[in-house]
Design an enzyme around this catalytic site. Structure first.
Site, short mmCIF file in Angstrom:
data_model
loop_
_atom_site.label_atom_id
_atom_site.label_comp_id
_atom_site.label_asym_id
_atom_site.label_seq_id
_atom_site.Cartn_x
_atom_site.Cartn_y
_atom_site.Cartn_z
N ASP A 63 30.36 41.56 44.33
CA ASP A 63 31.58 42.13 44.41
C ASP A 63 31.45 43.44 45.23
OD1 ASP A 63 33.74 43.49 43.92
OD2 ASP A 63 33.68 43.50 41.63
N GLU B 157 38.75 37.37 45.03
CA GLU B 157 38.54 38.16 43.70
C GLU B 157 39.21 37.57 42.47
OE1 GLU B 157 39.25 42.19 44.71
OE2 GLU B 157 37.85 42.00 46.13
#
Ligand code: AMP
Length: 580
Positions: free
Chosen positions: A9, A147
Site C-alpha cells: 500500500d 485500494e
C-alpha cells in the site's frame, strides 16, 4: 529466483508492505513499526532518510524533505530536495525500495515482485508512474489493484456471494468513497467519489485553531512559528485520544510568554466539543457517499456492508454517522490502517497460486458487544435500562474504551454500574456479567461526570473501572472470562434470571443513575436558553416559558424522566418560534 510476491500500500501519508504466510496475512514490521511514513529526505550528512526519520526532520528542514509525493504522481514535474531535483517516480521509488528492504530482511531472501495498490480514481498516467516507480526500485509490478478492491479482499478473501460493499476511506489528507461489487470472484469498483483535500489533517487544524484562540484569549499569548509544530503534534495526539476517551487535557510546557511570565498550556477538550468542530467535514463525506451511490444507481439500503479504511475512521463520529445512514454497524475487524496492504498481499498470494481462506486476516476480535445500562430513550419513552454499548462486537483486540455518564441528582453519593454483554437496545434482554457501586462521590450538583472504562485484553479478560472525573475516585472490577461463549440454554436461563431480578418492566429495579443521552444536560441547557430569552419575550410568551421551565424542573426533581420529553419539546418549539 524467489517467487514471493509482496503486497504494497503506497499511501499519501503512510505505506505498508505485507505477505501471506501459512494462510495468514503478515504486515511486515520494521523495528516494531508496521507503518512507514511516506516521507523522504536528505539528512545532514547527505544520507537518504525514509519514513520516521524523514518525517521528524520535515519540521526542521522542509527544504530537505519531501512528503505526500503520491499527490504528484503522473505529473510532469520535478520536486526539490536538498537543492537537487527528482521526479515523483524517483521519490516513490525510494519509498518502495525501503519497503522492499524491510521485506527482504524479514524473509531473508530477495524480493522482485509486487502488487501495488492505487486509488480508484487514478488516471492511466498516474498508474503508469506508479509502475515506473516500482521498476526504478527493482520491483516488477505484477498487478496494480484499486485500494477499495484491496480493502474488500482483506475482509473477504473468498468472493463467492454477490455483495455490494461501500468502502469509506478517510486518511490524513484525502477522502474517497467507493461502491464495490462482488460477484463470482470478480471484485469491481462501480462508482467512486471523494475529495483529495479532506482528512484527519483538517480535524487537527480545528483543534490547533482552538488551542491558538485559547492561548490568545486566556493568556494573551500570540503563538510563535517555532511553537506551532509542538501545538500541531499535541493536537493530533489529543484527537487520537478522543477516539477512545470522552475528555483529553492538552498540556505543553512553556508555550510562550506574556509580559515576561512563561505560559504553560493546559486545556481540556471534550469529545462532544471536538465532534461539533468536525461535524461539517463528516457531513461533507456523507454528501460524497450519496454522489457515489447515485453514480451506481443505488441507495443506502442496497449496500450489504460498509468497510472502514484509513486512520481517521477511528473517529467514533464516523461510525456513528455511517450507522445512522446505512442502519448497520460498519465493519471494523481489520485495522483500518492496514487493510489495504492486507488486501494487496491477498491478491499477491492469489497470483502466486497460494490457497487462502476468508479468515486470513480476521484474528483476535471480540465476538460480543459489551456495555452498560443508563437512563435514556427507548421506543420513544424514557427508560432506565437503555443499553449503551461501549465495546462493539468484532473490534480487534486488545482495546480500551471510555465513555462519560452523569449523575442525575444533586449531591448524589453513589452510582451503580452494571455491565452487560449483548446487542439488544433494552439492557435487560442482554446478559449481565458484572455490577458494582462507586460510593463516596463528592457533594456536587447533578451532572457530575463519571468515566466508565472497559478494557478487553487478548485473553478475553475484561477490566472495568468507573471514576469520578473531578476527584479521581475510582472503583474497578475484573471479569476473567468475558469472551467465553454462552450456550443457548445458558443464555435463555441468564436472561430469565435477569428478568426475575429486575421485573419484566424494570420496575422495582434500582434506578441506574446515568444519563448517556445527556437529557438532563440538554434540559438544563434549554432552561438556560429559555431564561436568557425571557428578557425580550412578550408578556404572554414569558408566561409560557416560565410555566414550561417549571414543569421541566418538577420532572427533574421528581426524577420522573419520562415526563421530561414533552415540556422539553414544548420549550424548544417556543424558543424556535421566538428565534425565527
Ligand atoms: P492514513 O492516511 O490512512 O494513514 O490516516 C492517517 C490519519 O489518521 C491521520 O490524520 C491520523 O491523525 C489519523 N488517525 C490515526 N489514528 C487515529 C485515531 N485513533 N483517531 C482519529 N484519527 C486517527
Amino acid at each position: 529466483m524467489s517467487n514471493i510476491i509482496v503486497g504494497i500500500d503506497l499511501g499519501t501519508t503512510n505505506s505498508e508492505i505485507a505477505i501471506v504466510k501459512d494462510n495468514k496475512v503478515i504486515i511486515i514490521e520494521d523495528a516494531g513499526h508496521k507503518i512507514l511514513p511516506s516521507f523522504v529526505g536528505i539528512g545532514e550528512n547527505n544520507e537518504i532518510l525514509v519514513g520516521e526519520p524523514a518525517k521528524n526532520q520535515y519540521v526542521l528542514y522542509p527544504e530537505r524533505t519531501v512528503k505526500s509525493i503520491k499527490r504528484r504522481m503522473g505529473e510532469e514535474v520535478k520536486v526539490e530536495m536538498a537543492e537537487q531535483t527528482y521526479t515523483p517516480q524517483e521519490i516513490s521509488a525510494i519509498i518502495l525500495k525501503r519497503l522492499k528492504g524491510i521485506a527482504e530482511a524479514y524473509l531473508n531472501e530477495p524480493v522482485h515482485k509486487a502488487v501495488i495498490t492505487v486509488p480508484a480514481y487514478f488516471s492511466d498516467a498516474q498508474r503508469q508512474a506508479t509502475r515506473e516507480a516500482g521498476e526504478i526500485a527493482g520491483l516488477e509490478v505484477v498487478r496494480m489493484i484499486n485500494e477499495p478492491t484491496a480493502a474488500a479482499l482483506s475482509y473477504e478473501a473468498e468472493q463467492k456471494a454477490h455483495k455490494r460493499i461501500l468502502v469509506y476511506d478517510l486518511g490524513g489528507g484525502t477522502f474517497d468513497v467507493s461502491v464495490v461489487n462482488i460477484e463470482d470472484n470478480v471484485v469491481e469498483v462501480v462508482a467512486s467519489h471523494g475529495n483529495n483535500k479532506l482528512g484527519g489533517d483538517d480535524f487537527d487544524q480545528k483543534i490547533i485553531n482552538h488551542i491558538v484562540e485559547h492561548l490568545k484569549e486566556k493568556s494573551g499569548v500570540e503563538v510563535q512559528r517555532k511553537t506551532i509544530a509542538r501545538i500541531n503534534r499535541a493536537a493530533e495526539i489529543a484527537k487520537r485520544t478522543l477516539s477512545d476517551q470522552p475528555f483529553v487535557t492538552i498540556e505543553e510546557e512553556y508555550i510562550g510568554e506574556h509580559e515576561g511570565t512563561p505560559i504553560h498550556l493546559s486545556l481540556e477538550l471534550s469529545r462532544d466539543d471536538y465532534e461539533e468542530m468536525i461535524a461539517e467535514y463528516i457531513d461533507e463525506t456523507l454528501e460524497a457517499i450519496h454522489i457515489a451511490l447515485n453514480g451506481a444507481n443505488l441507495t443506502a439500503s442496497d449496500i450489504d456492508e460498509v468497510l472502514l479504511v484509513g486512520g481517521s475512521t477511528r473517529t467514533p463520529l464516523v461510525s456513528q454517522r455511517l450507522k445512522e445512514e446505512f442502519r448497520k454497524q460498519p465493519r471494523i475487524e481489520v485495522d483500518p490502517d492496514l487493510c489495504v496492504a492486507a488486501g494487496a498481499a491477498i491478491q499477491a498470494a492469489m497470483i502466486a497460486g497460494i490457497d487462502i481462506t476468508a479468515s486470513a486476516v480476521l484474528v483476535d476480535i471480540t465476538p460480543y458487544t459489551y456495555g452498560t445500562s443508563a437512563l435514556g430513550e427507548l421506543n420513544g419513552e424514557m427508560y432506565p435500562y437503555m443499553y449503551v454499548p461501549i465495546i462493539h462486537k468484532n473490534s480487534s483486540l486488545p482495546l480500551s474504551k471510555t465513555d462519560v455518564f452523569y449523575t442525575v441528582m444533586d449531591n448524589q453519593e453513589a452510582v451503580e454500574v452494571r455491565i452487560f454483554q449483548g446487542e439488544d437496545n433494552d439492557a435487560l434482554n442482554n446478559i449481565q456479567i458484572g455490577e458494582f457501586m462507586v460510593e463516596g462521590l463528592t457533594q456536587a450538583p447533578q451532572g457530575n461526570p463519571i468515566l466508565l472504562s472497559l478494557e478487553l485484553d487478548l485473553n478475553g479478560i475484561l477490566h472495568i473501572s468507573a471514576k469520578e472525573k473531578n476527584t479521581g475516585l475510582e472503583k474497578s472490577i475484573v471479569i476473567d472470562n468475558a469472551i467465553s461463549r454462552f450456550e443457548e440454554a445458558e443464555m435463555a436461563e441468564a436472561k430469565e434470571r435477569i428478568k426475575e431480578i429486575f421485573g419484566e418492566s424494570g420496575e422495582g429495579a434500582v434506578v441506574v443513575e446515568q444519563d448517556t443521552d445527556n437529557h438532563l444536560v440538554q434540559a438544563r441547557a434549554l432552561i438556560e436558553k429559555g431564561e436568557r430569552m425571557l428578557e425580550n419575550a412578550s408578556s404572554e410568551d414569558r408566561e409560557d416559558i416560565v410555566n414550561v421551565i417549571e414543569t421541566i424542573n418538577d420532572a427533574i426533581s421528581n426524577k420522573d424522566f419520562a415526563a421530561l420529553k414533552e415540556p422539553m419539546e414544548q420549550l424548544s418549539d417556543i424558543l424556535y418560534y421566538l428565534e425565527s
